[in-house]
Design a protein around this motif. Structure first.
Motif, mmCIF file in Angstrom:
data_model
loop_
_atom_site.group_PDB
_atom_site.id
_atom_site.type_symbol
_atom_site.label_atom_id
_atom_site.label_comp_id
_atom_site.label_asym_id
_atom_site.label_seq_id
_atom_site.Cartn_x
_atom_site.Cartn_y
_atom_site.Cartn_z
ATOM 1 N N ALA A 63 40.947 31.804 57.961
ATOM 2 C CA ALA A 63 42.049 32.444 58.680
ATOM 3 C C ALA A 63 43.108 32.946 57.704
ATOM 4 O O ALA A 63 43.660 34.047 57.877
ATOM 5 N N HIS A 64 43.382 32.179 56.670
ATOM 6 C CA HIS A 64 44.374 32.568 55.663
ATOM 7 C C HIS A 64 43.906 33.812 54.897
ATOM 8 O O HIS A 64 44.684 34.737 54.668
ATOM 9 N N VAL A 65 42.632 33.838 54.524
ATOM 10 C CA VAL A 65 42.067 34.997 53.817
ATOM 11 C C VAL A 65 42.157 36.245 54.693
ATOM 12 O O VAL A 65 42.561 37.314 54.236
ATOM 13 N N GLU A 66 41.798 36.111 55.961
ATOM 14 C CA GLU A 66 41.860 37.253 56.878
ATOM 15 C C GLU A 66 43.286 37.773 57.012
ATOM 16 O O GLU A 66 43.519 38.983 57.011
ATOM 17 N N SER A 124 47.485 42.057 55.088
ATOM 18 C CA SER A 124 48.840 42.231 54.575
ATOM 19 C C SER A 124 48.884 43.317 53.503
ATOM 20 O O SER A 124 48.003 43.378 52.655
ATOM 21 N N PRO A 125 49.929 44.128 53.543
ATOM 22 C CA PRO A 125 50.090 45.102 52.457
ATOM 23 C C PRO A 125 50.545 44.385 51.183
ATOM 24 O O PRO A 125 51.239 43.370 51.242
ATOM 25 N N GLY A 126 50.121 44.877 50.057
ATOM 26 C CA GLY A 126 50.546 44.296 48.787
ATOM 27 C C GLY A 126 49.995 42.914 48.530
ATOM 28 O O GLY A 126 50.650 42.081 47.921
ATOM 29 N N VAL A 127 48.788 42.678 48.982
ATOM 30 C CA VAL A 127 48.177 41.363 48.810
ATOM 31 C C VAL A 127 47.898 41.111 47.328
ATOM 32 O O VAL A 127 47.573 42.022 46.568
ATOM 33 N N ASP A 128 48.080 39.873 46.913
ATOM 34 C CA ASP A 128 47.800 39.460 45.543
ATOM 35 C C ASP A 128 46.285 39.263 45.411
ATOM 36 O O ASP A 128 45.718 38.327 45.971
ATOM 37 N N LEU A 167 44.431 38.316 42.943
ATOM 38 C CA LEU A 167 44.029 37.082 42.283
ATOM 39 C C LEU A 167 44.064 35.910 43.265
ATOM 40 O O LEU A 167 43.128 35.106 43.321
ATOM 41 N N GLU A 168 45.119 35.825 44.042
ATOM 42 C CA GLU A 168 45.224 34.748 45.039
ATOM 43 C C GLU A 168 44.088 34.859 46.049
ATOM 44 O O GLU A 168 43.466 33.862 46.415
ATOM 45 N N LEU A 169 43.816 36.083 46.483
ATOM 46 C CA LEU A 169 42.750 36.305 47.457
ATOM 47 C C LEU A 169 41.397 35.884 46.877
ATOM 48 O O LEU A 169 40.617 35.203 47.551
ATOM 49 N N ALA A 170 41.139 36.242 45.642
ATOM 50 C CA ALA A 170 39.882 35.871 44.995
ATOM 51 C C ALA A 170 39.763 34.353 44.858
ATOM 52 O O ALA A 170 38.688 33.789 45.077
ATOM 53 N N LEU A 174 41.176 32.073 46.786
ATOM 54 C CA LEU A 174 40.955 31.504 48.116
ATOM 55 C C LEU A 174 39.509 31.704 48.560
ATOM 56 O O LEU A 174 38.897 30.805 49.138
ATOM 57 N N LYS A 175 38.966 32.881 48.274
ATOM 58 C CA LYS A 175 37.571 33.141 48.635
ATOM 59 C C LYS A 175 36.629 32.223 47.860
ATOM 60 O O LYS A 175 35.637 31.736 48.413
ATOM 61 N N LYS A 176 36.930 31.985 46.599
ATOM 62 C CA LYS A 176 36.108 31.095 45.782
ATOM 63 C C LYS A 176 36.157 29.672 46.332
ATOM 64 O O LYS A 176 35.132 29.002 46.448
ATOM 65 N N LYS A 177 37.352 29.214 46.684
ATOM 66 C CA LYS A 177 37.512 27.870 47.254
ATOM 67 C C LYS A 177 36.750 27.759 48.574
ATOM 68 O O LYS A 177 36.073 26.764 48.839
ATOM 69 N N LYS A 178 36.838 28.808 49.381
ATOM 70 C CA LYS A 178 36.142 28.841 50.664
ATOM 71 C C LYS A 178 34.632 28.737 50.450
ATOM 72 O O LYS A 178 33.948 27.983 51.148
ATOM 73 N N LEU A 179 34.118 29.454 49.465
ATOM 74 C CA LEU A 179 32.693 29.410 49.152
ATOM 75 C C LEU A 179 32.280 28.027 48.661
ATOM 76 O O LEU A 179 31.226 27.512 49.047
ATOM 77 N N GLN A 180 33.109 27.405 47.830
ATOM 78 C CA GLN A 180 32.804 26.063 47.326
ATOM 79 C C GLN A 180 32.707 25.067 48.478
ATOM 80 O O GLN A 180 31.810 24.212 48.499
ATOM 81 N N ILE A 181 33.614 25.181 49.434
ATOM 82 C CA ILE A 181 33.597 24.284 50.592
ATOM 83 C C ILE A 181 32.338 24.531 51.412
ATOM 84 O O ILE A 181 31.664 23.586 51.839
ATOM 85 N N LYS A 182 31.998 25.802 51.622
ATOM 86 C CA LYS A 182 30.793 26.132 52.397
ATOM 87 C C LYS A 182 29.546 25.568 51.721
ATOM 88 O O LYS A 182 28.664 25.023 52.388
#
Length: 55
Positions: A19-22, A27-31, A33-36, A38-46
């Motif tokens: 939900a946070h990634v989505e 959001s405009p001006g998304v960071d 690096l932060e997004l990447a 979060l996606k990596k952490k999400k993948l690790q959990i999966k």
């Protein structure tokens, strides 16, 4: 903590991150690096959920 409750906690964390990634992606001006990160952490959990589910 039992295996089942640990998997449930991981699923909750995965859903929260999803939900946070989505929200960040909308959001405009998304960071990027932060997004990447979060996606990596999400993948690790999966992957951990999958690993635990097969045992």
């Amino acid at each position: 903590m039992s295996l089942s409750s640990h998997v449930q906690e991981l699923k909750k964390k995965h859903q929260t991150l999803s939900a946070h990634v989505e929200a960040l992606q909308r959001s405009p001006g998304v960071d990027d690096l932060e997004l990447a990160q979060l996606k990596k952490k999400k993948l690790q959990i999966k992957e951990e959920i999958s690993r635990l589910a097969t045992h």
